[in-house]
Each structure stands twice: as structure tokens, then as C-alpha cells.
Motif scaffolding. Structure first.
Motif, PDB file in Angstrom:
ATOM      1  N   GLY B 149       0.829  -1.219   0.000  1.00 18.95           N
ATOM      2  CA  GLY B 149       0.000   0.000   0.000  1.00 18.95           C
ATOM      3  C   GLY B 149       0.853   1.253   0.000  1.00 18.95           C
ATOM      4  N   PRO B 150       0.699   2.108   1.022  1.00 20.45           N
ATOM      5  CA  PRO B 150       1.485   3.350   1.040  1.00 20.45           C
ATOM      6  C   PRO B 150       2.993   3.107   1.106  1.00 20.45           C
ATOM      7  CG  PRO B 150       0.302   3.051   3.129  1.00 20.45           C
ATOM      8  CD  PRO B 150      -0.201   2.002   2.174  1.00 20.45           C
ATOM      9  N   GLU B 151       3.386   1.901   1.511  1.00 22.81           N
ATOM     10  CA  GLU B 151       4.815   1.593   1.633  1.00 22.81           C
ATOM     11  C   GLU B 151       5.396   0.936   0.382  1.00 22.81           C
ATOM     12  OE1 GLU B 151       6.862   0.810   5.284  1.00 22.81           O
ATOM     13  OE2 GLU B 151       5.000  -0.004   6.094  1.00 22.81           O
ATOM     14  N   ALA B 152       4.579   0.754  -0.654  1.00 22.47           N
ATOM     15  CA  ALA B 152       5.072   0.131  -1.898  1.00 22.47           C
ATOM     16  C   ALA B 152       6.180   0.981  -2.511  1.00 22.47           C
ATOM     17  CB  ALA B 152       3.915  -0.007  -2.883  1.00 22.47           C
ATOM     18  N   ILE B 153       7.006   0.355  -3.358  1.00 23.06           N
ATOM     19  CA  ILE B 153       8.043   1.120  -4.072  1.00 23.06           C
ATOM     20  C   ILE B 153       7.422   1.711  -5.332  1.00 23.06           C
ATOM     21  CG2 ILE B 153      10.242   0.985  -5.316  1.00 23.06           C
ATOM     22  CD1 ILE B 153      11.206  -1.036  -3.359  1.00 23.06           C
ATOM     23  N   ARG B 154       7.527   3.029  -5.441  1.00 19.65           N
ATOM     24  CA  ARG B 154       6.996   3.737  -6.603  1.00 19.65           C
ATOM     25  C   ARG B 154       8.133   4.373  -7.391  1.00 19.65           C
ATOM     26  NH1 ARG B 154       3.180   3.931  -2.770  1.00 19.65           N
ATOM     27  NH2 ARG B 154       1.000   3.807  -3.427  1.00 19.65           N
ATOM     28  N   MET B 155       7.905   4.507  -8.678  1.00 21.18           N
ATOM     29  CA  MET B 155       8.823   5.281  -9.513  1.00 21.18           C
ATOM     30  C   MET B 155       8.154   6.630  -9.742  1.00 21.18           C
ATOM     31  SD  MET B 155      11.653   4.815 -11.553  1.00 21.18           S
ATOM     32  CE  MET B 155      11.768   3.252 -12.418  1.00 21.18           C
ATOM     33  N   LEU B 156       8.814   7.699  -9.325  1.00 18.24           N
ATOM     34  CA  LEU B 156       8.253   9.038  -9.527  1.00 18.24           C
ATOM     35  C   LEU B 156       9.092   9.767 -10.569  1.00 18.24           C
ATOM     36  CD1 LEU B 156       7.676  10.453  -5.901  1.00 18.24           C
ATOM     37  CD2 LEU B 156       6.251   8.860  -7.189  1.00 18.24           C
ATOM     38  N   LYS B 157       8.398  10.483 -11.439  1.00 16.07           N
ATOM     39  CA  LYS B 157       9.109  11.406 -12.317  1.00 16.07           C
ATOM     40  C   LYS B 157       8.941  12.786 -11.696  1.00 16.07           C
ATOM     41  CE  LYS B 157       9.656  12.663 -17.110  1.00 16.07           C
ATOM     42  NZ  LYS B 157       8.913  12.974 -18.310  1.00 16.07           N
ATOM     43  N   VAL B 158      10.070  13.424 -11.384  1.00 13.98           N
ATOM     44  CA  VAL B 158       9.992  14.729 -10.718  1.00 13.98           C
ATOM     45  C   VAL B 158      10.609  15.817 -11.591  1.00 13.98           C
ATOM     46  CG1 VAL B 158       9.988  13.779  -8.370  1.00 13.98           C
ATOM     47  CG2 VAL B 158      12.176  14.328  -9.446  1.00 13.98           C
ATOM     48  N   GLU B 159      10.087  16.997 -11.433  1.00 15.54           N
ATOM     49  CA  GLU B 159      10.645  18.151 -12.144  1.00 15.54           C
ATOM     50  C   GLU B 159      10.970  19.244 -11.143  1.00 15.54           C
ATOM     51  OE1 GLU B 159       7.996  19.380 -15.283  1.00 15.54           O
ATOM     52  OE2 GLU B 159       8.497  17.611 -16.493  1.00 15.54           O
ATOM     53  N   ARG B 160      12.221  19.580 -11.065  1.00 14.49           N
ATOM     54  CA  ARG B 160      12.718  20.652 -10.201  1.00 14.49           C
ATOM     55  C   ARG B 160      12.202  20.482  -8.762  1.00 14.49           C
ATOM     56  NH1 ARG B 160      12.539  26.236 -11.964  1.00 14.49           N
ATOM     57  NH2 ARG B 160      14.796  26.306 -11.963  1.00 14.49           N
ATOM     58  N   PHE B 161      12.488  19.306  -8.244  1.00 11.57           N
ATOM     59  CA  PHE B 161      12.080  18.956  -6.885  1.00 11.57           C
ATOM     60  C   PHE B 161      13.047  19.640  -5.901  1.00 11.57           C
ATOM     61  CE2 PHE B 161      11.760  15.500  -3.525  1.00 11.57           C
ATOM     62  CZ  PHE B 161      10.470  15.815  -3.169  1.00 11.57           C
ATOM     63  N   PRO B 162      12.543  20.502  -4.998  1.00  8.48           N
ATOM     64  CA  PRO B 162      13.455  21.298  -4.154  1.00  8.48           C
ATOM     65  C   PRO B 162      14.053  20.511  -2.982  1.00  8.48           C
ATOM     66  CG  PRO B 162      11.162  21.878  -3.699  1.00  8.48           C
ATOM     67  CD  PRO B 162      11.135  20.841  -4.788  1.00  8.48           C
ATOM     68  N   LEU B 163      15.382  20.497  -2.918  1.00  6.13           N
ATOM     69  CA  LEU B 163      16.101  19.724  -1.900  1.00  6.13           C
ATOM     70  C   LEU B 163      17.255  20.529  -1.319  1.00  6.13           C
ATOM     71  CD1 LEU B 163      16.480  16.462  -4.041  1.00  6.13           C
ATOM     72  CD2 LEU B 163      14.784  16.846  -2.251  1.00  6.13           C
ATOM     73  N   PHE B 164      17.738  20.087  -0.177  1.00  8.14           N
ATOM     74  CA  PHE B 164      18.968  20.641   0.394  1.00  8.14           C
ATOM     75  C   PHE B 164      19.946  19.500   0.646  1.00  8.14           C
ATOM     76  CE2 PHE B 164      16.021  24.028   1.186  1.00  8.14           C
ATOM     77  CZ  PHE B 164      16.791  25.178   1.095  1.00  8.14           C
ATOM     78  N   VAL B 165      21.221  19.719   0.354  1.00  7.38           N
ATOM     79  CA  VAL B 165      22.230  18.696   0.626  1.00  7.38           C
ATOM     80  C   VAL B 165      22.532  18.709   2.126  1.00  7.38           C
ATOM     81  CG1 VAL B 165      24.599  17.918   0.206  1.00  7.38           C
ATOM     82  CG2 VAL B 165      23.257  18.918  -1.653  1.00  7.38           C
ATOM     83  N   ILE B 166      22.332  17.564   2.776  1.00  2.00           N
ATOM     84  CA  ILE B 166      22.649  17.460   4.209  1.00  2.00           C
ATOM     85  C   ILE B 166      24.026  16.826   4.392  1.00  2.00           C
ATOM     86  CG2 ILE B 166      21.937  16.512   6.450  1.00  2.00           C
ATOM     87  CD1 ILE B 166      19.969  18.582   5.321  1.00  2.00           C
ATOM     88  N   ASN B 167      24.218  15.618   3.827  1.00  2.00           N
ATOM     89  CA  ASN B 167      25.509  14.936   3.962  1.00  2.00           C
ATOM     90  C   ASN B 167      26.142  14.783   2.583  1.00  2.00           C
ATOM     91  OD1 ASN B 167      23.699  13.311   6.327  1.00  2.00           O
ATOM     92  ND2 ASN B 167      25.695  14.143   6.915  1.00  2.00           N
TER      93      ASN B 167
END
Lengths: 280, 187
Positions: B149-167
Motif C-alpha cells: 500500500g502506502p509503503e510500496a516502491i513507486r517510480m516518480l518522475k519529478v521536475e525541479r524537486f526542491p532539496l537541500f544537501v545534508i551529507n
């Protein structure tokens, strides 16, 4: 004796959980806007602005504020002159939760603790009931996220540790939680009672509008101000990216305890502090 | 002004080498979602020597379990869950070619060491703004463990997904830097 149908309870619970999950409370919006004025870190301000934008999108599009739509916590105050017809109070609530999570496209996040198999309908809800005077039924729906709940702590301090021990425990809990519970957080603190009563009290303080001081005890209102200042000096900041705003508010409440004990509970709430209430 | 770096999947070692803790990133391409139970299953498959249901080479794993999509939408609300719960499984996945992770919160010292060893990167997405983040997702489909269900592995196509580098792959940690740079009291 006033009659309330179980169907009316189910309908109301369903509506409360859908609304709580999609519309951020005015109290939190106000607190975030206020924090933006004092936040000095650039990434901190970026994250606070994202919270406001997110609230806007969720409300307009009717989609959840957060993908973690929570364990369904329900606080019930049942007037002793109410007679519930057509079914039991608890089953009516469970049915309302099932309907909300299914029809509202909310994530079902409950599972068997050992096999981790999803229960499929986000039940059982966690229900706390108080019997009160009168002929009304008050229901508070609180979807509580797992990330912030995981960072919550309870301690059985000794009386000699006193208010300094409480202060240290709260501060340490928030510092150790760091970025994990999605800061800026709201910190609920329950002092006294017993092991379980302190934890419940801490959770109940989260139902106070964000930043509204303890109105019954000036010592606790003072403790809230001091803890908020010290927590925001930790530097964790919004999303843990650094900054002034690690907590939007600290809420403390207190009840008497055993002469041998000093229970303290810290219930951390993420910035998506959600609750809705109705009186039938 | 925050000036994000545009980044595309599959992530290469070269791309990761340039990233530094604190960088803002806009990620485009495909990412996998996977959280607690999916991670346990992948890890168990690796230990047994079984073939994995997804190819991890150059992949980015997003620790997320979205809400169900309303009719007419590609996905519901989607945001990061706490990454620390995946720590026990992450080094084995990095060894299998995983190049990046997206989540929120602190990682263990074992994971940070593995990030350096395999030239990978750990990003944070903002927590609790899942309606906003869902706008960066243009496609989503389940690719493994559908029964979760919600824990299944999904393939997402993302466009300009905002992130910050932590490590980053040099061993820097934004969360540690952030507290050092902003704190007035210690604990």
C-alpha cells in the motif's frame, strides 16, 4: 436525557478528520507569520515561507497538508445526560475515521506492530473519553504524525530534581530530536500525575491554540516563555537548516503527583499542528 | 538569495562530488520511493542473494509514502519521512549502486561513512509541506511490493524537486553546521 444518534457522531468525526488534514489552523498560520519576522537565517525563512505556501495549496486543492495524515486521536467529552442511539459511541467514532481516511484520500498509516501489516482503514483510532456534566457531546479530532510522536519522551524524575530537572529534560528532548520532527515544532509538556497521565496531559496541551499561554498558573506561563527562549537558542531552526525558529510555542500543564514522584512528559508536535473540534 | 543547483538523475559520482552540505538543489528525473518495510525487504533480498525487484544503479531513493491520489491527479500529497529509520539498511543499498537518498532528519555515523565511501549524497526535502512538493511530481507508478500500500516502491518522475544537501561525499553535515552557526545555548 438528550438523544444523539451514532450516525451523527460518525458524520461529524469524518468531517473533522478531513478538514483537520487539509486546512491549517489560523493559530499556526499566525505563529509562522510571526516567526518570519524574527527569523534571521535565509534557509530558515525559505522553509517558513514554504509552510505558508503549502497551507494555501492544501486548502485550495483539498489535499492533505502532509502525507502523514496521522494516527487518529480522538478526545471525547460526553455529557452524562446524553443517550447515544443506533450504535455504540466507540464504533461510531471508528466508522467516522474509516470513512474520513477512505473518502478523503488520506493515507492509512496504522499497522500490526510486529508483522507491520497495514490495517487498511487507519483504525483503530486512539480514543480518550471524559464523562462531564450536561447534555452535549464534544469531539476533538487530532491526526498525529509519526515522525514527531517518535521524538516524544517521558521521564520519571525524582522530586529533588525539581523545576531545573524539568527544564533540562524538555530542552534535552528537543535538542536530541533535532531536525527529525519537522521543526518548527510545538512542544507539549505534562508535569505530574502518573506515568500515563503525564503523557496524556502533554498531548492535551497541544490542543491549546499555538502560543496561547497557560491561563491558570503564572508559574507555568513563565516556564513556557523561558523554555521557548532556550529552545530557540538551540539554533536547530526550521527543518533543522539552522535559525531562530526551532519551536513556535511551548505549552505546559500540571496536575498533582505522588510525594515520591515527578513524572514529566514531552509530546512534540510538528509545525502541521492539526486539530478540529465540534460540539453536538 | 538561495540559488539552487539544477541536477538530473541518474546521479553520477562526478555530480555528487561537486555537491556540498548546505547546497540547495532542484532535482529532475526519476526517483524511487521506499520506506520502512520496503527497505527491510530489499535488505533481506540482498542478504539472501536474491535478485532485487528494482535496479539501484545511479538511483535516488526518496523515503516517502504518499497519500492516495484523487481521481485526475498523478499523486496525492508526498513528502519525506524520518530517514534515521532506514539507517540499518542504507549501507547495503549504497553498495548495490544507490547514489542518493531523500528524506528528513539525521543519519547514523555508519550511513555518513558509507556516503563518503561510495561517493553518494543525502538530501533533505522539507517535511510537512507535502501538498507543495506534490506539484513537482509529474508521474507516479508502483514498481514493486504493491501489497504494501502506502509503503510500496513507486517510480516518480519529478521536475525541479526542491532539496537541500545534508551529507556530502566529503563528510560534511548541514545539520551539525547549522546548529554550530546559529546556536546561543548548548545541550
Amino acid at each position: 436525557m438528550r438523544e444523539i444518534t451514532s450516525e451523527a457522531i460518525t458524520d461529524r468525526v469524518k468531517a473533522l478528520f478531513i478538514e483537520a488534514n487539509t486546512v491549517l489552523g489560523e493559530d499556526v498560520l499566525w505563529a509562522v507569520r510571526d516567526a518570519l519576522r524574527s527569523e534571521t537565517s535565509e534557509t530558515g525563512r525559505y522553509a517558513l515561507e514554504a509552510i505558508l505556501e503549502n497551507a494555501d495549496i492544501a486548502a485550495k486543492e483539498g489535499i492533505p497538508l502532509c502525507q502523514d495524515t496521522g494516527v487518529a486521536v480522538v478526545f471525547v467529552e460526553l455529557g452524562q445526560d446524553v443517550h447515544i442511539t443506533g450504535g455504540s459511541l466507540y464504533e461510531a467514532i471508528q466508522q467516522g475515521v474509516r470513512a474520513a481516511y477512505h473518502e478523503g484520500y488520506l493515507r492509512k498509516s496504522l499497522c500490526d506492530p510486529l508483522t507491520r501489516e497495514n490495517t487498511g482503514d487507519n483504525t483503530p483510532a486512539v480514543i480518550h473519553t471524559d464523562i462531564v456534566e450536561g447534555d452535549r457531546l464534544r469531539i476533538v479530532a487530532m491526526p498525529k504524525g509519526g515522525g514527531s510522536e517518535n521524538m516524544s519522551r517521558t521521564a520519571m524524575l525524582t522530586p529533588s530534581q525539581g523545576i531545573e530537572g524539568i527544564r533540562e529534560f524538555v530542552l534535552r528532548s528537543v535538542a536530541e530530536a533535532g531536525p527529525n520532527p519537522c521543526p518548527p515544532v510545538i512542544v507539549g509538556v505534562g508535569i505530574g500525575g502518573s506515568l500515563e497521565e503525564a503523557a496524556l496531559l502533554a498531548k492535551k496541551t497541544l490542543l491549546r491554540p499555538a502560543g496561547k499561554p497557560n491561563g491558570s498558573d503564572e508559574r507555568l506561563a513563565e516556564l513556557e516563555r523561558e523554555l521557548l527562549r532556550d529552545i530557540n537558542d538551540l539554533g536547530i531552526g526550521p527543518q533543522g537548516f539552522g535559525g531562530r525558529t526551532t519551536a513556535l510555542a511551548v505549552h505546559v500543564d500540571m496536575i498533582p503527583c505522588h510525594i515520591a514522584s515527578l513524572p514529566v512528559a514531552v509530546n512534540i508536535q510538528c509545525h502541521v499542528s492539526r486539530y478540529r473540534e465540534a460540539v453536538i | 538569495m538561495i540559488e539552487p543547483i539544477e541536477l538530473h538523475t541518474p546521479l553520477t559520482g562526478e555530480a555528487c562530488e561537486k555537491l556540498r552540505a548546505g547546497d540547495a538543489v532542484l532535482l529532475s528525473g526519476t526517483v524511487l520511493t521506499g520506506r520502512d518495510t520496503a527497505h527491510r525487504r530489499l535488505f533481506e533480498a540482498i542478504v539472501r542473494g536474491d535478485e532485487l525487484p528494482v535496479d539501484l544503479e545511479g538511483m535516488v531513493m526518496f523515503y516517502a509514502g504518499p497519500t492516495p491520489a484523487r481521481p485526475g491527479r498523478v499523486i496525492g500529497s508526498v513528502g519525506p519521512t524520518t530517514s534515521g529509520r532506514m539507517d540499518a539498511y542504507t549501507p547495503a543499498l549504497l553498495e548495490r549502486g544507490l547514489r542518493g537518498m531523500i528524506g528528513k532528519g539525521k543519519r547514523s555515523s555508519e550511513v555518513k561513512e558509507a556516503i563518503v565511501r561510495y561517493g553518494a549524497v543525502y538530501f533533505a526535502a522539507m517535511g510537512g509541506v507535502a501538498a507543495l512538493l506534490s506539484r513537482s511530481v509529474v508521474e507516479a507508478r508502483v514498481v514493486a511490493y504493491e501489497e504494501l500500500g502506502p509503503e510500496a516502491i513507486r517510480m516518480l518522475k519529478v521536475e525541479r524537486f526542491p532539496l537541500f544537501v545534508i551529507n556530502d561525499c566529503r563528510g560534511n553535515d548541514l545539520y551539525e553546521d547549522a546548529v554550530r552557526n546559529h546556536q546561543f545555548s548548548t545541550f
